[in-house]
Design an enzyme around this catalytic site. Sequence first.
Site, PDB file in Angstrom:
ATOM      1  N   TYR A   1       6.427   9.049  -3.478  1.00 52.73           N
ATOM      2  CA  TYR A   1       5.081   8.699  -3.960  1.00 52.73           C
ATOM      3  C   TYR A   1       4.136   9.893  -3.897  1.00 52.73           C
ATOM      4  O   TYR A   1       3.219  10.006  -4.704  1.00 52.73           O
ATOM      5  CB  TYR A   1       4.474   7.576  -3.100  1.00 52.73           C
ATOM      6  CG  TYR A   1       4.803   6.171  -3.533  1.00 52.73           C
ATOM      7  CD1 TYR A   1       6.125   5.745  -3.647  1.00 52.73           C
ATOM      8  CD2 TYR A   1       3.786   5.260  -3.800  1.00 52.73           C
ATOM      9  CE1 TYR A   1       6.412   4.445  -4.010  1.00 52.73           C
ATOM     10  CE2 TYR A   1       4.067   3.957  -4.169  1.00 52.73           C
ATOM     11  CZ  TYR A   1       5.386   3.560  -4.274  1.00 52.73           C
ATOM     12  OH  TYR A   1       5.655   2.272  -4.638  1.00 52.73           O
TER      13      TYR A   1
ATOM     14  N   LYS B   1      19.542   5.952   2.024  1.00 56.73           N
ATOM     15  CA  LYS B   1      20.622   6.273   1.081  1.00 56.73           C
ATOM     16  C   LYS B   1      21.241   7.582   1.582  1.00 56.73           C
ATOM     17  O   LYS B   1      21.267   8.603   0.889  1.00 56.73           O
ATOM     18  CB  LYS B   1      20.015   6.397  -0.332  1.00 56.73           C
ATOM     19  CG  LYS B   1      21.018   6.512  -1.450  1.00 56.73           C
ATOM     20  CD  LYS B   1      21.754   5.213  -1.771  1.00 56.73           C
ATOM     21  CE  LYS B   1      22.849   5.466  -2.791  1.00 56.73           C
ATOM     22  NZ  LYS B   1      23.717   4.310  -3.024  1.00 56.73           N
TER      23      LYS B   1
ATOM     24  N   ASP C   1      21.246   0.044  -1.415  1.00 56.60           N
ATOM     25  CA  ASP C   1      21.865  -0.857  -2.406  1.00 56.60           C
ATOM     26  C   ASP C   1      22.490  -2.064  -1.708  1.00 56.60           C
ATOM     27  O   ASP C   1      22.331  -3.208  -2.127  1.00 56.60           O
ATOM     28  CB  ASP C   1      22.879  -0.115  -3.304  1.00 56.60           C
ATOM     29  CG  ASP C   1      23.811   0.810  -2.537  1.00 56.60           C
ATOM     30  OD1 ASP C   1      23.646   0.959  -1.307  1.00 56.60           O
ATOM     31  OD2 ASP C   1      24.721   1.392  -3.168  1.00 56.60           O
TER      32      ASP C   1
ATOM     33  N   ASP D   1       8.828  -0.486  -0.857  1.00 54.42           N
ATOM     34  CA  ASP D   1       8.088  -1.136  -1.946  1.00 54.42           C
ATOM     35  C   ASP D   1       8.995  -2.142  -2.646  1.00 54.42           C
ATOM     36  O   ASP D   1       8.638  -3.304  -2.852  1.00 54.42           O
ATOM     37  CB  ASP D   1       7.599  -0.069  -2.936  1.00 54.42           C
ATOM     38  CG  ASP D   1       6.852  -0.686  -4.099  1.00 54.42           C
ATOM     39  OD1 ASP D   1       6.006  -1.563  -3.855  1.00 54.42           O
ATOM     40  OD2 ASP D   1       7.126  -0.307  -5.252  1.00 54.42           O
TER      41      ASP D   1
ATOM     42  N   ASP E   1       9.107  -6.649  -2.326  1.00 57.35           N
ATOM     43  CA  ASP E   1       8.992  -7.602  -3.443  1.00 57.35           C
ATOM     44  C   ASP E   1      10.219  -8.520  -3.459  1.00 57.35           C
ATOM     45  O   ASP E   1      10.109  -9.718  -3.690  1.00 57.35           O
ATOM     46  CB  ASP E   1       8.897  -6.875  -4.795  1.00 57.35           C
ATOM     47  CG  ASP E   1       7.444  -6.642  -5.225  1.00 57.35           C
ATOM     48  OD1 ASP E   1       6.584  -6.447  -4.329  1.00 57.35           O
ATOM     49  OD2 ASP E   1       7.159  -6.654  -6.433  1.00 57.35           O
TER      50      ASP E   1
HETATM   51  C1  IPM Z   1       2.323  -2.202  -3.270  1.00 61.85           C
HETATM   52  C2  IPM Z   1       2.022  -1.867  -4.696  1.00 61.85           C
HETATM   53  C3  IPM Z   1       1.560  -0.405  -4.772  1.00 61.85           C
HETATM   54  C4  IPM Z   1       2.711   0.458  -4.286  1.00 61.85           C
HETATM   55  C5  IPM Z   1       1.058   0.036  -6.132  1.00 61.85           C
HETATM   56  C6  IPM Z   1      -0.041  -0.852  -6.658  1.00 61.85           C
HETATM   57  C7  IPM Z   1       0.625   1.471  -6.132  1.00 61.85           C
HETATM   58  O1  IPM Z   1       3.121  -2.100  -5.509  1.00 61.85           O
HETATM   59  O2  IPM Z   1       1.411  -2.114  -2.431  1.00 61.85           O
HETATM   60  O3  IPM Z   1       3.460  -2.572  -2.975  1.00 61.85           O
HETATM   61  O4  IPM Z   1       3.613   0.797  -5.071  1.00 61.85           O
HETATM   62  O5  IPM Z   1       2.714   0.825  -3.114  1.00 61.85           O
HETATM   63 MN    MN Z   2       4.813  -3.030  -4.497  1.00 62.55          MN
END
Ligand code: IPM
Ligand code: MN
Length: 372
Positions: free
Chosen positions: A142, A189, A221, A245, A249
Site C-alpha cells: 500500500y 507467502k 492462498d 485487507d 472481507d
Molecule cells: C479497508 C478498505 C481500505 C483499504 C480502502 C478504502 C483504502 O478497503 O479499510 O479495508 O484497502 O485498506
Molecule cells: Mn478492505
Amino acid sequence: MNLKLALLPGDGIGPEVLAQAVKCLQAVEEAFGHNFVYREAVVGAIAIDKTGDPLPQSTLDLCQEADAVLFGAIGDPKFDNDPNAKVRPEHGLLKLRKELGLYANIRPVQVFPTLIDNSPLKKEIITGVDFVIYRELTGGIYFGEKKINEAGTVASDLCEYSELEIERIAHLAFKAAKNRKKRLTLVDKANVLESSRLWRKVVTKIGQSYPEVTLDFLFVDNAAMQIILNPALFDVILTENMFGDILSDEGSVIGGSIGLLASASIGENNALFEPIHGSFPQAKGKDIANPIASILSAAMLLEHFGLFEEAMLVRHSVDKSLEKGVVTPDLNNLSEYTTSQVGDFIAHTIEESDDDFNMNDENIDLGKSTII
Ligand code: IPM
Ligand code: MN
C-alpha cells in the site's frame, strides 16, 4: 470520563451509519455520566468536492488533537472507474492512517447466534467462530514506491517491510492471543516473497517471549481456503497489509453480513474506529444501511479507553436488536426497519438498561479480548 472525539462521516452511507454510533455513544454518556465532545470534519470524495483534497489539513489537525477518531466510510464510484483520476477519496484514509501512525488494524470476526442462518456457510462450520485479524496497516504494498513508465505501459508497487514494522504489531497480536485461545497464525507467502520470509523470521523470534502462545504459519492462498473450510480453528491471525485487507472481507462473509464487522486502528498516540465495510453508494441516503458495524466500532472505542462495562452494554443492546428482529433489510429482507430506527432502538436500550444491568465476568473477558 472526558473524551474529545473527531467524527469523520466521509462518503456514501458513512454519515448515516456514523450518526447511529453517535446516538449510542450519547446514550452511554447519559447512562454512565461521561462527557464526550464531538467535532466533525470532511474526508474522502466529499472533501475533494469541497476542498480539492481528500484529507484537508484542518481534518488532520482535528484528528491529531482528538483522543480518538470515529470514521464512517470512504469512496465514490465516480473515481473508481477513472484510472487517470489524480486524487482519490481512498488517499484520504491512507494518509490519515499513515499520519496518525495507526499501524495495527484489529478486525474481530464473530458469529452472532441469532444470525447463524444468515451465513452462506453451513451451521456446523460456523458455530463457535471467534477470531480476530491483526492487519499491519501502514506498510507493505500500500505504501511502497509506486512507478509507472512514461508510456504508461508498465507499472509496479513495491512491498517493503522493516523488522521494526513487523515487531510492533507482532507484539500486539501475541498479547491478544495470550488473553484469548492462545493461538497465533501468521499468514504470509513465504514460499515466494522475501518480505514474507522476513515476517516469519521476526515473528518466530518474538514468539519465544510468548511461550504460552502456539504459533503456526499458513500461506495466504491456503489461509483463504481454511477461513471457509475451518473458520472455528482460528484465534488470532497476524498478517501484512494487503493480505489482511482481503482476508477480512472474506471473514465478514462468515457472519452473514459485512454490515456487522467493526474495526479498530491503533497507533502509539492515536486510535481510529471504523466499520470494515465501504461506502455502499447504491444505498446512500436511503436509510437502509446496517448501522451495527459502526455501533460496534463505537464499542471498540469504549474498550480502548477501558470503559468495558459501557462497551458491554452497547454489545448487549446490539444483541437485543438482533434477537427482537429490529434489523435492516440486509439481515432480513422482509424487515422494514430503517438505519435510524435500528440506531434509535439500540440507543434506547442502552439508556433504559443502566439500572438493572449486571456485569458478567465471562463477557468482560470477551470484551477485553477484542482489543489489545
Ligand atoms: C479497508 C478498505 C481500505 C483499504 C480502502 C478504502 C483504502 O478497503 O479499510 O479495508 O484497502 O485498506
Ligand atoms: Mn478492505
